[in-house]
Design a protein around this motif. Structure first.
Motif, PDB file in Angstrom:
ATOM      1  N   ASN A  39      -2.506  17.170 -24.858  1.00  0.00           N
ATOM      2  CA  ASN A  39      -3.104  15.970 -24.269  1.00  0.00           C
ATOM      3  C   ASN A  39      -4.433  15.636 -24.933  1.00  0.00           C
ATOM      4  O   ASN A  39      -4.733  14.462 -25.177  1.00  0.00           O
ATOM      5  CB  ASN A  39      -3.288  16.152 -22.763  1.00  0.00           C
ATOM      6  N   LYS A  40      -5.234  16.653 -25.248  1.00  0.00           N
ATOM      7  CA  LYS A  40      -6.494  16.404 -25.942  1.00  0.00           C
ATOM      8  C   LYS A  40      -6.228  15.841 -27.338  1.00  0.00           C
ATOM      9  O   LYS A  40      -6.916  14.931 -27.787  1.00  0.00           O
ATOM     10  CB  LYS A  40      -7.303  17.691 -26.055  1.00  0.00           C
ATOM     11  N   ALA A  41      -5.222  16.386 -28.013  1.00  0.00           N
ATOM     12  CA  ALA A  41      -4.877  15.892 -29.349  1.00  0.00           C
ATOM     13  C   ALA A  41      -4.389  14.448 -29.280  1.00  0.00           C
ATOM     14  O   ALA A  41      -4.705  13.638 -30.165  1.00  0.00           O
ATOM     15  CB  ALA A  41      -3.821  16.786 -29.985  1.00  0.00           C
ATOM     16  N   ASP A  43      -5.299  12.206 -27.056  1.00  0.00           N
ATOM     17  CA  ASP A  43      -6.489  11.377 -26.845  1.00  0.00           C
ATOM     18  C   ASP A  43      -7.267  11.208 -28.145  1.00  0.00           C
ATOM     19  O   ASP A  43      -7.736  10.108 -28.466  1.00  0.00           O
ATOM     20  CB  ASP A  43      -7.384  11.994 -25.770  1.00  0.00           C
ATOM     21  N   PHE A  44      -7.426  12.305 -28.890  1.00  0.00           N
ATOM     22  CA  PHE A  44      -8.139  12.235 -30.166  1.00  0.00           C
ATOM     23  C   PHE A  44      -7.418  11.306 -31.139  1.00  0.00           C
ATOM     24  O   PHE A  44      -8.056  10.511 -31.836  1.00  0.00           O
ATOM     25  CB  PHE A  44      -8.281  13.627 -30.784  1.00  0.00           C
ATOM     26  N   GLU A  45      -6.099  11.392 -31.181  1.00  0.00           N
ATOM     27  CA  GLU A  45      -5.326  10.540 -32.083  1.00  0.00           C
ATOM     28  C   GLU A  45      -5.508   9.070 -31.723  1.00  0.00           C
ATOM     29  O   GLU A  45      -5.678   8.225 -32.607  1.00  0.00           O
ATOM     30  CB  GLU A  45      -3.844  10.914 -32.016  1.00  0.00           C
ATOM     31  N   GLN A  46      -5.509   8.759 -30.427  1.00  0.00           N
ATOM     32  CA  GLN A  46      -5.679   7.367 -30.004  1.00  0.00           C
ATOM     33  C   GLN A  46      -7.071   6.853 -30.384  1.00  0.00           C
ATOM     34  O   GLN A  46      -7.216   5.736 -30.860  1.00  0.00           O
ATOM     35  CB  GLN A  46      -5.456   7.234 -28.499  1.00  0.00           C
ATOM     36  N   GLU A  47      -8.092   7.691 -30.203  1.00  0.00           N
ATOM     37  CA  GLU A  47      -9.441   7.296 -30.599  1.00  0.00           C
ATOM     38  C   GLU A  47      -9.515   7.067 -32.107  1.00  0.00           C
ATOM     39  O   GLU A  47     -10.163   6.122 -32.577  1.00  0.00           O
ATOM     40  CB  GLU A  47     -10.448   8.369 -30.191  1.00  0.00           C
ATOM     41  N   TYR A  48      -8.862   7.927 -32.870  1.00  0.00           N
ATOM     42  CA  TYR A  48      -8.857   7.801 -34.327  1.00  0.00           C
ATOM     43  C   TYR A  48      -8.166   6.505 -34.753  1.00  0.00           C
ATOM     44  O   TYR A  48      -8.667   5.772 -35.615  1.00  0.00           O
ATOM     45  CB  TYR A  48      -8.169   9.015 -34.941  1.00  0.00           C
ATOM     46  N   LEU A  49      -7.038   6.199 -34.131  1.00  0.00           N
ATOM     47  CA  LEU A  49      -6.317   4.970 -34.475  1.00  0.00           C
ATOM     48  C   LEU A  49      -7.121   3.737 -34.096  1.00  0.00           C
ATOM     49  O   LEU A  49      -7.124   2.733 -34.824  1.00  0.00           O
ATOM     50  CB  LEU A  49      -4.947   4.963 -33.796  1.00  0.00           C
TER      51      LEU A  49
END
Length: 67
Positions: A39-41, A43-49
């Motif tokens: 789940n943290k990954a 969230d991080f992926e969405q922020e990166y995108l």
């Protein structure tokens, strides 16, 4: 002999009507820590995108001549 038969039937009925324990949530099982990391990954992926989209829009705006 009848006593054993009645006792056997009562035991079967008691087991059939015994309430089942509630199913625990996935986060509460042994795989919970792995799910939290995923789940943290996510969230991080969405922020990166989102950051990539903002950067792309900024580059397109600068390419069109606007600042």
């Amino acid at each position: 002999m009848r006593f054993l038969l009645v006792l056997f039937v009562l035991i079967l009925l008691a087991l059939a009507w015994w309430p089942e324990p509630p199913t625990p949530a996935v986060e509460d099982t042994f795989i919970g820590p792995q799910i939290q990391v995923l789940n943290k990954a996510k969230d991080f992926e969405q922020e990166y995108l989102d950051a990539l989209d903002k950067k792309k829009e900024e580059i397109e705006r600068q390419a069109d001549g606007g600042t």
